[in-house]
Scaffold this motif. Structure first.
Motif, PDB file in Angstrom:
ATOM      1  N   GLN A   1       5.824  49.841 -67.094  1.00 14.01           N
ATOM      2  CA  GLN A   1       5.204  50.745 -66.006  1.00 14.01           C
ATOM      3  C   GLN A   1       3.872  50.564 -66.072  1.00 14.01           C
ATOM      4  OE1 GLN A   1       7.439  54.575 -67.209  1.00 14.01           O
ATOM      5  NE2 GLN A   1       8.042  54.660 -65.091  1.00 14.01           N
ATOM      6  N   VAL A   2       3.304  50.765 -64.859  1.00 15.11           N
ATOM      7  CA  VAL A   2       1.846  50.744 -64.873  1.00 15.11           C
ATOM      8  C   VAL A   2       1.181  52.099 -65.509  1.00 15.11           C
ATOM      9  CG1 VAL A   2       1.805  49.488 -62.641  1.00 15.11           C
ATOM     10  CG2 VAL A   2       1.967  51.999 -62.464  1.00 15.11           C
ATOM     11  N   GLN A   3       0.090  52.018 -65.692  1.00 16.12           N
ATOM     12  CA  GLN A   3      -0.633  53.228 -66.383  1.00 16.12           C
ATOM     13  C   GLN A   3      -0.415  54.653 -65.652  1.00 16.12           C
ATOM     14  OE1 GLN A   3      -4.234  50.642 -66.995  1.00 16.12           O
ATOM     15  NE2 GLN A   3      -4.518  52.569 -68.389  1.00 16.12           N
ATOM     16  N   PRO A   4      -0.023  55.624 -66.135  1.00 15.68           N
ATOM     17  CA  PRO A   4      -0.102  57.002 -65.187  1.00 15.68           C
ATOM     18  C   PRO A   4      -1.018  57.450 -64.714  1.00 15.68           C
ATOM     19  CG  PRO A   4       0.289  57.309 -67.415  1.00 15.68           C
ATOM     20  CD  PRO A   4       0.082  55.777 -67.503  1.00 15.68           C
ATOM     21  N   ILE A   5      -0.817  58.352 -63.503  1.00 13.77           N
ATOM     22  CA  ILE A   5      -1.789  59.241 -63.221  1.00 13.77           C
ATOM     23  C   ILE A   5      -1.234  60.510 -63.725  1.00 13.77           C
ATOM     24  CG2 ILE A   5      -2.208  60.292 -60.746  1.00 13.77           C
ATOM     25  CD1 ILE A   5      -1.538  57.770 -59.257  1.00 13.77           C
ATOM     26  N   THR A   6      -2.272  61.260 -63.982  1.00 17.22           N
ATOM     27  CA  THR A   6      -2.028  62.642 -64.607  1.00 17.22           C
ATOM     28  C   THR A   6      -2.542  63.887 -63.700  1.00 17.22           C
ATOM     29  OG1 THR A   6      -1.705  61.774 -66.925  1.00 17.22           O
ATOM     30  CG2 THR A   6      -2.188  64.353 -66.625  1.00 17.22           C
TER      31      THR A   6
ATOM     32  N   MET B   1       2.699  60.748 -63.061  1.00 15.52           N
ATOM     33  CA  MET B   1       3.665  59.897 -62.176  1.00 15.52           C
ATOM     34  C   MET B   1       2.939  58.465 -62.456  1.00 15.52           C
ATOM     35  SD  MET B   1       4.045  59.872 -58.239  1.00 15.52           S
ATOM     36  CE  MET B   1       2.188  59.049 -57.692  1.00 15.52           C
ATOM     37  N   TYR B   2       3.977  57.433 -62.623  1.00 14.96           N
ATOM     38  CA  TYR B   2       3.774  56.017 -62.723  1.00 14.96           C
ATOM     39  C   TYR B   2       3.733  55.462 -61.184  1.00 14.96           C
ATOM     40  CZ  TYR B   2       4.788  57.339 -67.517  1.00 14.96           C
ATOM     41  OH  TYR B   2       4.466  57.622 -68.736  1.00 14.96           O
ATOM     42  N   PRO B   3       2.646  55.234 -60.687  1.00 13.64           N
ATOM     43  CA  PRO B   3       2.670  54.850 -59.164  1.00 13.64           C
ATOM     44  C   PRO B   3       3.178  53.727 -58.818  1.00 13.64           C
ATOM     45  CG  PRO B   3       0.505  54.935 -60.205  1.00 13.64           C
ATOM     46  CD  PRO B   3       1.361  55.225 -61.345  1.00 13.64           C
ATOM     47  N   HIS B   4       3.108  53.415 -57.471  1.00 12.69           N
ATOM     48  CA  HIS B   4       3.159  52.144 -56.783  1.00 12.69           C
ATOM     49  C   HIS B   4       4.755  51.693 -56.792  1.00 12.69           C
ATOM     50  CE1 HIS B   4      -1.105  52.407 -56.686  1.00 12.69           C
ATOM     51  NE2 HIS B   4      -1.069  52.337 -58.148  1.00 12.69           N
ATOM     52  N   ASN B   5       5.606  52.130 -57.240  1.00  9.41           N
ATOM     53  CA  ASN B   5       6.886  51.536 -57.492  1.00  9.41           C
ATOM     54  C   ASN B   5       6.971  50.450 -58.069  1.00  9.41           C
ATOM     55  OD1 ASN B   5       8.667  53.529 -55.850  1.00  9.41           O
ATOM     56  ND2 ASN B   5       7.591  52.829 -54.091  1.00  9.41           N
ATOM     57  N   MET B   6       6.222  50.118 -59.047  1.00 11.05           N
ATOM     58  CA  MET B   6       5.614  49.036 -59.751  1.00 11.05           C
ATOM     59  C   MET B   6       6.673  49.183 -61.078  1.00 11.05           C
ATOM     60  SD  MET B   6       2.054  47.547 -58.980  1.00 11.05           S
ATOM     61  CE  MET B   6       2.121  46.571 -60.502  1.00 11.05           C
ATOM     62  N   PHE B   7       7.254  48.132 -61.517  1.00  6.00           N
ATOM     63  CA  PHE B   7       8.028  47.923 -62.917  1.00  6.00           C
ATOM     64  C   PHE B   7       8.369  46.692 -63.070  1.00  6.00           C
ATOM     65  CE2 PHE B   7      11.141  48.567 -59.674  1.00  6.00           C
ATOM     66  CZ  PHE B   7      12.171  47.512 -59.947  1.00  6.00           C
ATOM     67  N   ILE B   8       8.405  46.484 -64.563  1.00  3.61           N
ATOM     68  CA  ILE B   8       9.051  45.063 -65.049  1.00  3.61           C
ATOM     69  C   ILE B   8      10.163  45.788 -65.834  1.00  3.61           C
ATOM     70  CG2 ILE B   8       8.763  42.945 -66.372  1.00  3.61           C
ATOM     71  CD1 ILE B   8       5.760  43.280 -65.720  1.00  3.61           C
ATOM     72  N   THR B   9      11.396  45.160 -66.020  1.00  5.42           N
ATOM     73  CA  THR B   9      12.548  45.563 -66.576  1.00  5.42           C
ATOM     74  C   THR B   9      13.622  44.395 -66.759  1.00  5.42           C
ATOM     75  OG1 THR B   9      14.239  47.264 -67.285  1.00  5.42           O
ATOM     76  CG2 THR B   9      14.197  46.386 -64.893  1.00  5.42           C
ATOM     77  N   LYS B  10      14.468  44.341 -67.875  1.00  2.66           N
ATOM     78  CA  LYS B  10      15.397  43.572 -67.981  1.00  2.66           C
ATOM     79  C   LYS B  10      16.680  43.535 -66.986  1.00  2.66           C
ATOM     80  CE  LYS B  10      14.823  43.151 -72.993  1.00  2.66           C
ATOM     81  NZ  LYS B  10      15.468  43.537 -74.308  1.00  2.66           N
TER      82      LYS B  10
END
Length: 200
Positions: free
Chosen positions: A86-91, A134-143
């Motif tokens: 995930q991208v770095q979170p916003i706190t 929150m981990y923003p931007h609807n960004m992810f990398i997954t299997k």
């Protein structure tokens, strides 16, 4: 001509103004998934938000050449230890995710959307929304296998969210993409539940 195009194959391109990047994610799920092995990774970027090869503590200006050199590489060690990136979170310091959503979007659609999930999932999602990360931007990398699980849950849920937003006539102006903004909170929650998870 080498770019993927979400207007070909099985697609929901007509929903792009509401779903934003999710029409592309849907296209991958319906048209590309069979070409991948179970342990292959699938990821996405966002407008002007790109994956870098290592964690950056703070923003810094990069030239085009140095930016290209810093893009995430296939041989990054992160792929050996993580099922999800995930991208770095916003706190948020003085509000939770629900409060932030209401403040920005001026509606309670996020709270209503929790009810469109099954009971066990909705309870966990609500707990996440009462938090401040929150981990923003609807960004992810997954299997591949986790990508499929995610798609099987989020797209039926997104359809219910869109129907609700249209019934209430709240998909307009900045909130035209309200389903995508709702999905941003769900995506943050869904992938943060994984144990083998890293951030970039």
């Amino acid at each position: 001509e080498k770019w993927f195009n979400e207007k070909k194959g099985k697609n929901i391109n007509f929903l792009n103004k509401f779903y934003a990047e999710f029409t592309g994610i849907y296209w991958i799920w319906k048209n590309q998934i069979d070409d991948l092995d179970n342990n292959d990774f699938i990821g996405n970027c966002h407008n002007r938000v790109l994956w870098l090869n290592k964690l950056e503590k703070k923003k810094k200006k990069l030239t085009i050449d140095s930016l290209y050199e810093n893009f995430l590489k296939e041989n990054n060690e992160i792929f050996k230890k993580a099922d999800v990136i995930q991208v770095q979170p916003i706190t948020f310091k003085n509000k939770n995710l629900l409060q932030d959503f209401i403040e920005v979007h001026k509606c309670d659609a996020l709270l209503k959307s929790v009810n469109f999930l099954d009971k066990s999932l909705s309870k966990k999602f609500l707990t996440h929304l009462n938090g401040n990360i929150m981990y923003p931007h609807n960004m992810f990398i997954t299997k591949k296998k986790y990508f499929i699980e995610y798609c099987e849950i989020i797209f039926p849920w997104l359809e219910k969210c869109l129907n609700y937003c249209q019934e209430k006539n709240i998909c307009k102006d900045y909130n035209t993409r309200l389903p995508a903004f709702l999905a941003e909170r769900f995506t943050s929650f869904w992938f943060s539940e994984f144990i083998n998870r890293e951030t970039l």
